[in-house]
Write an enzyme that holds these catalytic residues in place. Structure first.
Site, short mmCIF file in Angstrom:
data_model
loop_
_atom_site.label_atom_id
_atom_site.label_comp_id
_atom_site.label_asym_id
_atom_site.label_seq_id
_atom_site.Cartn_x
_atom_site.Cartn_y
_atom_site.Cartn_z
N GLY A 153 83.55 60.65 -45.21
CA GLY A 153 83.41 59.79 -46.27
C GLY A 153 84.01 60.27 -47.49
O GLY A 153 84.40 61.37 -47.76
N THR A 161 82.41 65.60 -50.87
CA THR A 161 81.51 64.64 -50.33
C THR A 161 80.63 64.55 -51.78
O THR A 161 80.35 65.22 -52.31
CB THR A 161 80.68 65.10 -49.25
OG1 THR A 161 79.42 64.51 -49.05
CG2 THR A 161 80.17 66.70 -49.40
N ARG A 195 72.39 60.56 -46.74
CA ARG A 195 71.63 60.49 -45.35
C ARG A 195 70.84 61.55 -44.82
O ARG A 195 69.94 61.71 -44.35
CB ARG A 195 72.75 60.26 -44.44
CG ARG A 195 72.15 59.62 -42.97
CD ARG A 195 73.25 59.11 -42.39
NE ARG A 195 74.06 57.81 -42.63
CZ ARG A 195 75.18 57.69 -42.09
NH1 ARG A 195 75.51 58.19 -41.08
NH2 ARG A 195 75.60 56.29 -42.48
N ASP A 237 75.92 68.11 -50.01
CA ASP A 237 75.23 69.00 -48.83
C ASP A 237 76.03 69.60 -47.92
O ASP A 237 76.08 69.98 -47.04
CB ASP A 237 74.70 67.66 -47.84
CG ASP A 237 75.87 66.97 -47.44
OD1 ASP A 237 76.79 67.19 -47.66
OD2 ASP A 237 75.35 66.11 -46.40
N ASP A 249 81.20 68.97 -44.07
CA ASP A 249 80.95 70.10 -43.02
C ASP A 249 81.61 69.66 -41.47
O ASP A 249 82.12 70.42 -40.88
CB ASP A 249 79.31 70.04 -42.53
CG ASP A 249 78.74 71.09 -43.46
OD1 ASP A 249 79.52 71.97 -44.33
OD2 ASP A 249 77.59 70.98 -43.67
P1 ADP Z 1 82.23 64.96 -43.08
O1 ADP Z 1 83.37 65.77 -42.94
O2 ADP Z 1 82.29 64.11 -44.34
O3 ADP Z 1 80.92 65.95 -42.67
P2 ADP Z 1 82.16 63.78 -40.24
O4 ADP Z 1 80.86 64.69 -39.86
O5 ADP Z 1 82.08 62.38 -40.02
O6 ADP Z 1 82.22 63.70 -41.95
O7 ADP Z 1 83.31 64.47 -39.74
C1 ADP Z 1 84.64 64.14 -39.89
C2 ADP Z 1 85.54 63.97 -38.85
O8 ADP Z 1 85.71 65.49 -38.59
C3 ADP Z 1 84.91 63.74 -37.37
O9 ADP Z 1 85.10 62.30 -37.41
C4 ADP Z 1 85.64 64.65 -36.60
O10 ADP Z 1 87.10 63.84 -36.45
C5 ADP Z 1 85.86 65.86 -37.34
N1 ADP Z 1 84.73 66.90 -36.64
C6 ADP Z 1 83.33 66.60 -36.98
N2 ADP Z 1 82.75 67.61 -36.19
C7 ADP Z 1 83.93 68.19 -35.60
C8 ADP Z 1 83.50 69.33 -34.53
N3 ADP Z 1 82.51 69.97 -34.35
N4 ADP Z 1 84.80 69.80 -34.15
C9 ADP Z 1 85.87 69.19 -34.29
N5 ADP Z 1 86.27 68.05 -35.01
C10 ADP Z 1 84.93 67.75 -35.90
O1 F6P Z 2 79.63 60.37 -48.23
C1 F6P Z 2 78.57 60.47 -47.69
C2 F6P Z 2 77.70 59.33 -47.44
O2 F6P Z 2 77.66 58.51 -48.42
C3 F6P Z 2 76.18 59.34 -47.08
O3 F6P Z 2 75.23 59.75 -48.15
C4 F6P Z 2 75.95 58.10 -46.46
O4 F6P Z 2 74.91 58.42 -45.31
C5 F6P Z 2 77.48 58.11 -45.46
O5 F6P Z 2 78.16 58.86 -46.48
C6 F6P Z 2 77.65 56.92 -45.12
O6 F6P Z 2 79.11 56.60 -44.90
P1 F6P Z 2 79.77 55.59 -43.84
O7 F6P Z 2 79.16 54.34 -43.83
O8 F6P Z 2 81.19 55.66 -44.41
O9 F6P Z 2 79.35 56.22 -42.60
#
Ligand code: ADP
Ligand code: F6P
Length: 325
Positions: free
Chosen positions: A15, A129, A175, A133, A107
């Site tokens: 995000g 973010t 979320r 979190d 994360d």
């Molecule tokens: P955020 O970084 O905000 O937590 P996401 O959880 O959507 O957002 O993760 C962003 C991207 O990071 C994912 O779309 C994926 O490409 C990569 N990613 C997430 N988890 C893993 C994982 N366990 N191993 C490798 N890449 C990951």
């Molecule tokens: O950036 C974090 C966040 O805003 C969460 O609070 C929310 O659940 C999520 O992103 C929604 O993002 P998207 O609709 O882009 O997956």
């Protein structure tokens, strides 16, 4: 110690968050100042796998420190979750001469960064973010802007809510975490703050409180609800039916993720961006930049991901004591 880096890449992932541009700018400019070549990778890991890689110079990050969103765009990428995708990502980095990478995200993005580090690409994460979190840090890029945006919006809702003597339930983002709701709820003087970490789902208690406070002369009742608790519309309908008081629901949504970053987000993002480059320059890899106890620090990515954080007790006390009278 890994080999000395010469060319670094930077990407934003997950995000978006206000202040990501300030961090990108800092990575580019600190990189150039350190004598490194800098490349921007568009659309996160998806763009890496599609080789959307562009040269960055000092001018390519001009006039972005004040802009929300991310000029590098962001994406989620299922392919990068696979071992094959990660190996291909590391090969593409090598093909483009990228021996150091800065990943700005949450994360999930750090998990991806950890995998690239294990495959030999020196990688540093920066926490970006609005949700706050990430356990290893008490600051994440975008949170400060998001809460200030939401606080202003809730103040406006409160004006109209008071005029009509209504109950208002406002859903803010988060979320999996209630930090935005918690900070806004305290700052907006909400009567209830519902967050996934502590909410006991006792709606009857809230209904009785609304009736009691209305009898004692309160002309409004603000409930700040975290996205992680959800069911805002349904809750409003149930509260109106049970109390007989008009109840309106507002979901603030994506407006919380946009807008010009606050001073704090610009400054902290700048410091973190520069620190990430300094770590790469020192030969460090698989680290995440964090802010703890008033200082900018760094942790091993795996250790950072294994950390947990609790709602600070003072926040819990204030949110419970001040809001129910
Ligand atoms: P955020 O970084 O905000 O937590 P996401 O959880 O959507 O957002 O993760 C962003 C991207 O990071 C994912 O779309 C994926 O490409 C990569 N990613 C997430 N988890 C893993 C994982 N366990 N191993 C490798 N890449 C990951
Ligand atoms: O950036 C974090 C966040 O805003 C969460 O609070 C929310 O659940 C999520 O992103 C929604 O993002 P998207 O609709 O882009 O997956």
């Amino acid at each position: 110690m890994s080999e000395e880096v010469k060319t670094i890449g930077v990407l934003t992932s997950g995000g978006d968050a206000p202040g990501m541009n300030a961090a990108t700018r800092a990575v580019v400019r600190a990189g150039i100042a350190a004598g490194l070549q800098v490349k921007g990778i568009k659309r996160g890991y998806a763009g890496l796998l599609n080789e959307e890689i562009v040269e960055m110079d000092s001018r390519s990050v001009a006039e972005i420190i004040e802009r929300g969103g991310t000029i590098l765009y962001t994406a989620r990428c299922a392919e990068f979750m696979t071992e094959e995708g990660q190996k291909r990502g590391a090969e593409i980095c090598r093909k483009h001469g990228i021996d150091g990478l800065v990943v700005i995200g949450g994360d999930g993005s750090f998990r991806g960064a950890g995998k690239l580090a294990e495959l030999g690409i020196n990688t540093i994460g920066i926490p970006g973010t609005i949700d706050l979190d990430i356990a290893c840090t008490d600051y994440t890029i975008g949170f400060d802007t998001a809460i200030n945006t939401a606080v202003e919006a809730i103040d406006r809702i409160r004006d109209t809510s008071t005029s009509h003597e209504r109950v208002s339930i406002i859903e803010v983002m988060g979320r999996h975490a209630g930090y935005i709701a918690l900070w806004c709820g305290i700052a907006n003087g909400a009567e209830n703050i519902l967050i996934p970490e502590t909410y006991d789902y006792d709606e009857q208690k809230i209904i009785e409180q609304i009736i009691r406070l209305r009898r004692s002369g309160k002309t409004h009742h603000i409930i700040v609800n975290a996205e992680g608790v959800g069911h805002t519309m349904e809750m409003a309908a149930r509260i109106e039916a049970a109390t007989g008081i008009e109840t309106r629901a507002t979901i603030l949504g994506y407006m919380q993720r946009g807008g010009s970053p606050t001073c704090k987000d610009r400054v902290y993002a700048s410091i973190m961006g520069a620190k990430a480059v300094h770590l790469l320059k020192e030969g460090k890899t698989k680290r995440v930049v964090a802010h703890q106890g008033g200082e900018f620090v760094d942790y091993d990515i795996a250790e950072a991901l294994a950390m947990t954080k609790e709602i600070p007790p003072d926040f819990q006390t204030v949110s419970q004591e001040l809001l129910r009278v």
